[in-house]
Write a protein that holds these residues in place. Structure first.
Motif, PDB file in Angstrom:
ATOM      1  N   LEU A 188       0.837  -1.195   0.000  1.00  0.00           N
ATOM      2  CA  LEU A 188       0.000   0.000   0.000  1.00  0.00           C
ATOM      3  C   LEU A 188       0.876   1.250   0.000  1.00  0.00           C
ATOM      4  CD1 LEU A 188      -2.774  -0.933   2.578  1.00  0.00           C
ATOM      5  CD2 LEU A 188      -3.134  -0.405   0.174  1.00  0.00           C
ATOM      6  N   GLN A 189       0.514   2.190  -0.824  1.00  0.00           N
ATOM      7  CA  GLN A 189       1.227   3.456  -0.895  1.00  0.00           C
ATOM      8  C   GLN A 189       0.430   4.573  -0.227  1.00  0.00           C
ATOM      9  OE1 GLN A 189       4.308   3.567  -2.046  1.00  0.00           O
ATOM     10  NE2 GLN A 189       4.270   1.419  -2.649  1.00  0.00           N
ATOM     11  N   LYS A 190      -0.694   4.203   0.381  1.00  0.00           N
ATOM     12  CA  LYS A 190      -1.583   5.193   0.989  1.00  0.00           C
ATOM     13  C   LYS A 190      -1.728   4.935   2.482  1.00  0.00           C
ATOM     14  CE  LYS A 190      -4.567   6.016  -3.062  1.00  0.00           C
ATOM     15  NZ  LYS A 190      -3.782   5.274  -4.059  1.00  0.00           N
ATOM     16  N   THR A 191      -1.930   6.009   3.232  1.00  0.00           N
ATOM     17  CA  THR A 191      -2.264   5.882   4.648  1.00  0.00           C
ATOM     18  C   THR A 191      -3.740   5.501   4.761  1.00  0.00           C
ATOM     19  OG1 THR A 191      -2.915   8.195   4.844  1.00  0.00           O
ATOM     20  CG2 THR A 191      -0.581   7.662   5.214  1.00  0.00           C
ATOM     21  N   GLU A 192      -4.160   5.178   5.980  1.00  0.00           N
ATOM     22  CA  GLU A 192      -5.574   4.846   6.177  1.00  0.00           C
ATOM     23  C   GLU A 192      -6.459   6.025   5.775  1.00  0.00           C
ATOM     24  OE1 GLU A 192      -8.634   3.067   9.586  1.00  0.00           O
ATOM     25  OE2 GLU A 192      -6.593   3.640  10.133  1.00  0.00           O
ATOM     26  N   ALA A 193      -6.055   7.221   6.127  1.00  0.00           N
ATOM     27  CA  ALA A 193      -6.832   8.416   5.771  1.00  0.00           C
ATOM     28  C   ALA A 193      -6.913   8.582   4.249  1.00  0.00           C
ATOM     29  CB  ALA A 193      -6.211   9.650   6.408  1.00  0.00           C
ATOM     30  N   GLN A 194      -5.817   8.301   3.554  1.00  0.00           N
ATOM     31  CA  GLN A 194      -5.800   8.417   2.097  1.00  0.00           C
ATOM     32  C   GLN A 194      -6.651   7.327   1.445  1.00  0.00           C
ATOM     33  OE1 GLN A 194      -1.523   8.308   1.618  1.00  0.00           O
ATOM     34  NE2 GLN A 194      -1.392  10.523   1.333  1.00  0.00           N
ATOM     35  N   LEU A 195      -6.658   6.143   2.047  1.00  0.00           N
ATOM     36  CA  LEU A 195      -7.512   5.060   1.545  1.00  0.00           C
ATOM     37  C   LEU A 195      -8.979   5.443   1.677  1.00  0.00           C
ATOM     38  CD1 LEU A 195      -5.716   1.917   3.038  1.00  0.00           C
ATOM     39  CD2 LEU A 195      -5.893   2.495   0.609  1.00  0.00           C
ATOM     40  N   ILE A 196      -9.325   5.992   2.818  1.00  0.00           N
ATOM     41  CA  ILE A 196     -10.704   6.423   3.066  1.00  0.00           C
ATOM     42  C   ILE A 196     -11.127   7.471   2.035  1.00  0.00           C
ATOM     43  CG2 ILE A 196     -12.139   7.723   4.692  1.00  0.00           C
ATOM     44  CD1 ILE A 196     -10.645   6.227   6.945  1.00  0.00           C
ATOM     45  N   GLU A 197     -10.230   8.400   1.751  1.00  0.00           N
ATOM     46  CA  GLU A 197     -10.531   9.441   0.760  1.00  0.00           C
ATOM     47  C   GLU A 197     -10.668   8.845  -0.638  1.00  0.00           C
ATOM     48  OE1 GLU A 197      -8.722  13.705  -0.885  1.00  0.00           O
ATOM     49  OE2 GLU A 197      -7.614  12.518   0.586  1.00  0.00           O
ATOM     50  N   ALA A 198      -9.760   7.938  -1.000  1.00  0.00           N
ATOM     51  CA  ALA A 198      -9.782   7.329  -2.326  1.00  0.00           C
ATOM     52  C   ALA A 198     -11.042   6.501  -2.557  1.00  0.00           C
ATOM     53  CB  ALA A 198      -8.538   6.459  -2.515  1.00  0.00           C
ATOM     54  N   LEU A 199     -11.524   5.860  -1.507  1.00  0.00           N
ATOM     55  CA  LEU A 199     -12.713   5.010  -1.611  1.00  0.00           C
ATOM     56  C   LEU A 199     -14.010   5.786  -1.402  1.00  0.00           C
ATOM     57  CD1 LEU A 199     -11.344   1.930   0.375  1.00  0.00           C
ATOM     58  CD2 LEU A 199     -11.802   2.017  -2.091  1.00  0.00           C
ATOM     59  N   GLY A 200     -13.880   7.035  -1.018  1.00  0.00           N
ATOM     60  CA  GLY A 200     -15.075   7.854  -0.811  1.00  0.00           C
ATOM     61  C   GLY A 200     -15.877   7.419   0.396  1.00  0.00           C
ATOM     62  N   ILE A 201     -15.185   7.012   1.458  1.00  0.00           N
ATOM     63  CA  ILE A 201     -15.837   6.508   2.663  1.00  0.00           C
ATOM     64  C   ILE A 201     -16.162   7.667   3.617  1.00  0.00           C
ATOM     65  CG2 ILE A 201     -15.519   5.060   4.710  1.00  0.00           C
ATOM     66  CD1 ILE A 201     -13.740   3.258   3.004  1.00  0.00           C
ATOM     67  N   PRO A 202     -17.380   7.733   4.113  1.00  0.00           N
ATOM     68  CA  PRO A 202     -17.769   8.848   4.990  1.00  0.00           C
ATOM     69  C   PRO A 202     -17.461   8.612   6.460  1.00  0.00           C
ATOM     70  CG  PRO A 202     -19.684   7.521   4.519  1.00  0.00           C
ATOM     71  CD  PRO A 202     -18.543   6.894   3.762  1.00  0.00           C
ATOM     72  N   TYR A 203     -16.452   7.814   6.759  1.00  0.00           N
ATOM     73  CA  TYR A 203     -16.089   7.528   8.143  1.00  0.00           C
ATOM     74  C   TYR A 203     -14.603   7.786   8.354  1.00  0.00           C
ATOM     75  CZ  TYR A 203     -20.548   5.117   7.669  1.00  0.00           C
ATOM     76  OH  TYR A 203     -21.853   4.826   7.394  1.00  0.00           O
ATOM     77  N   LYS A 204     -14.184   7.817   9.612  1.00  0.00           N
ATOM     78  CA  LYS A 204     -12.807   8.161   9.932  1.00  0.00           C
ATOM     79  C   LYS A 204     -11.879   6.951  10.001  1.00  0.00           C
ATOM     80  CE  LYS A 204     -14.057  12.357  12.499  1.00  0.00           C
ATOM     81  NZ  LYS A 204     -13.969  13.080  13.791  1.00  0.00           N
ATOM     82  N   LYS A 205     -12.462   5.743  10.066  1.00  0.00           N
ATOM     83  CA  LYS A 205     -11.645   4.536  10.161  1.00  0.00           C
ATOM     84  C   LYS A 205     -12.163   3.473   9.200  1.00  0.00           C
ATOM     85  CE  LYS A 205     -10.441   3.024  14.278  1.00  0.00           C
ATOM     86  NZ  LYS A 205      -8.972   3.151  14.294  1.00  0.00           N
ATOM     87  N   LEU A 206     -11.250   2.590   8.773  1.00  0.00           N
ATOM     88  CA  LEU A 206     -11.633   1.472   7.917  1.00  0.00           C
ATOM     89  C   LEU A 206     -12.061   0.255   8.726  1.00  0.00           C
ATOM     90  CD1 LEU A 206      -8.964   1.548   5.060  1.00  0.00           C
ATOM     91  CD2 LEU A 206     -11.436   1.675   4.784  1.00  0.00           C
ATOM     92  N   GLU A 207     -11.872   0.329  10.039  1.00  0.00           N
ATOM     93  CA  GLU A 207     -12.235  -0.803  10.892  1.00  0.00           C
ATOM     94  C   GLU A 207     -13.683  -1.216  10.643  1.00  0.00           C
ATOM     95  OE1 GLU A 207     -10.523  -3.268  12.311  1.00  0.00           O
ATOM     96  OE2 GLU A 207      -9.617  -1.887  13.740  1.00  0.00           O
TER      97      GLU A 207
END
Length: 332
Positions: free
Chosen positions: A137-156
């Motif tokens: 992965l080249q992205k942080t969790e925050a960057q993953l959330i942004e890339a996926l368009g997720i409206p939450y602060k964590k991927l958990e």
């Protein structure tokens, strides 16, 4: 020379040529059908490879000892010359035709990475980093959330736990994306089919509860009863008081034990000190845990305790629960 002699000579030459063709064809067939691989292995065909270069590679790897028939094979069997780059599994006993047919299909070897039910995002990162032939992965969790368009602060909780297959050099991001889409689809379907009157306002709240049930259930048959305990507590405003939330809130400080002070510590996830649900899921729940969350058993249970064999003892009163704790936990 008479016509008969010419005809006879021509017939002899034709017969000899025919024999040579038959012999050559048999040699080519032998060349293609001779077993070449003595141990199942992976081979990688680089981008830009063609039939000629692939023959050179097989020669370098001693899969073949000469290429005298290689060009002839290319002329007589053009369907075998469509070399496609990638990593392929070449099995024990394969001959040249088997090898070429495998590579012609473009069906690359599929690696596997498994995420167990109840695993955390942190554990997912370890698995992904350890997975062979997978681009990190080249992205942080925050960057993953942004890339996926997720409206939450964590991927958990938002990734579906199962075994994922991938080809060599695939990006780990693609697995994260697939896992997120799968979990989203499962949650959407089950939320639409949920029982009425549940104390969850949104699918995300159900996801939070499912993650708790996943961590609490040692036996799948107990999930709907555990779900009923938490539903009953939420309905009367009783705290959930579930140890997995304490552990999650402790983070890296958890050493395998929960002490009294840990139960009293005010973290964002400690359901002994807070009412209602924690702010996010605490693990990646399975479909079964999600189903149990949205289809709880019809009980009046308010307590449960592990019996030590994967099952739980359920109680309606605190007195009965304390007796069960003494029996199954303290051995009294």
């Amino acid at each position: 020379m008479s016509f008969k002699k010419v005809a006879s000579a021509f017939a002899i030459l034709f017969a000899l040529a025919l024999i040579l063709v038959v012999v050559a064809k048999q040699q080519i067939e032998d060349y293609l059908s001779l077993p070449r691989i003595d141990k199942t292995q992976l081979i990688t065909v680089p981008a830009g490879s063609n039939f000629s270069r692939f023959g050179d590679e097989l020669l370098a790897q001693s899969v073949v000892t000469d290429l005298r028939w290689w060009k002839i094979v290319g002329k007589l069997y053009p369907e075998l010359t469509k070399i496609r780059s990638g990593t392929y599994e070449i099995k024990e006993g394969f001959n040249l035709e088997d090898i070429l047919l495998t590579i012609n299909t473009g069906k690359e070897f599929q690696y596997r990475v498994t995420f167990v039910e109840g695993s955390t995002f942190k554990e997912w990162m370890v698995n992904l980093n350890d997975a062979p032939q997978l681009q990190p992965l080249q992205k942080t969790e925050a960057q993953l959330i942004e890339a996926l368009g997720i409206p939450y602060k964590k991927l958990e909780g938002l990734l579906f736990p199962e075994t994922y297959h991938y080809s060599a050099n695939m990006s780990a991001y693609q697995i994260i994306k697939k896992a997120y889409q799968h979990q989203s689809n499962v949650l959407k379907k089950l939320w639409q089919e949920r029982e009425e009157g549940l104390p969850y306002k949104t699918p995300y709240e159900a996801l939070i509860m499912a993650s708790i049930i996943e961590k609490e259930s040692g036996l799948s048959d107990d999930r709907d009863k555990i779900s009923s305990v938490f539903v009953n507590r939420l309905r009367i405003g009783m705290r959930l008081q579930t140890d997995p939330t304490v552990i999650y809130g402790m983070g890296d400080r958890y050493d395998g034990r929960i002490r009294s002070k840990d139960l009293r510590e005010k973290t964002a996830y400690n359901t002994y000190t807070m009412s209602g649900l924690p702010p996010t899921p605490i693990a990646m729940p399975s479909e079964a845990a999600l189903y149990a969350t949205l289809h709880p058993a019809k009980t009046k249970y308010l307590y449960f305790v592990s019996k030590g064999d994967g099952t739980s003892y359920f109680s309606k009163s605190l007195r009965e629960h304390n007796n069960a704790v003494n029996k199954y936990i303290r051995g009294k």
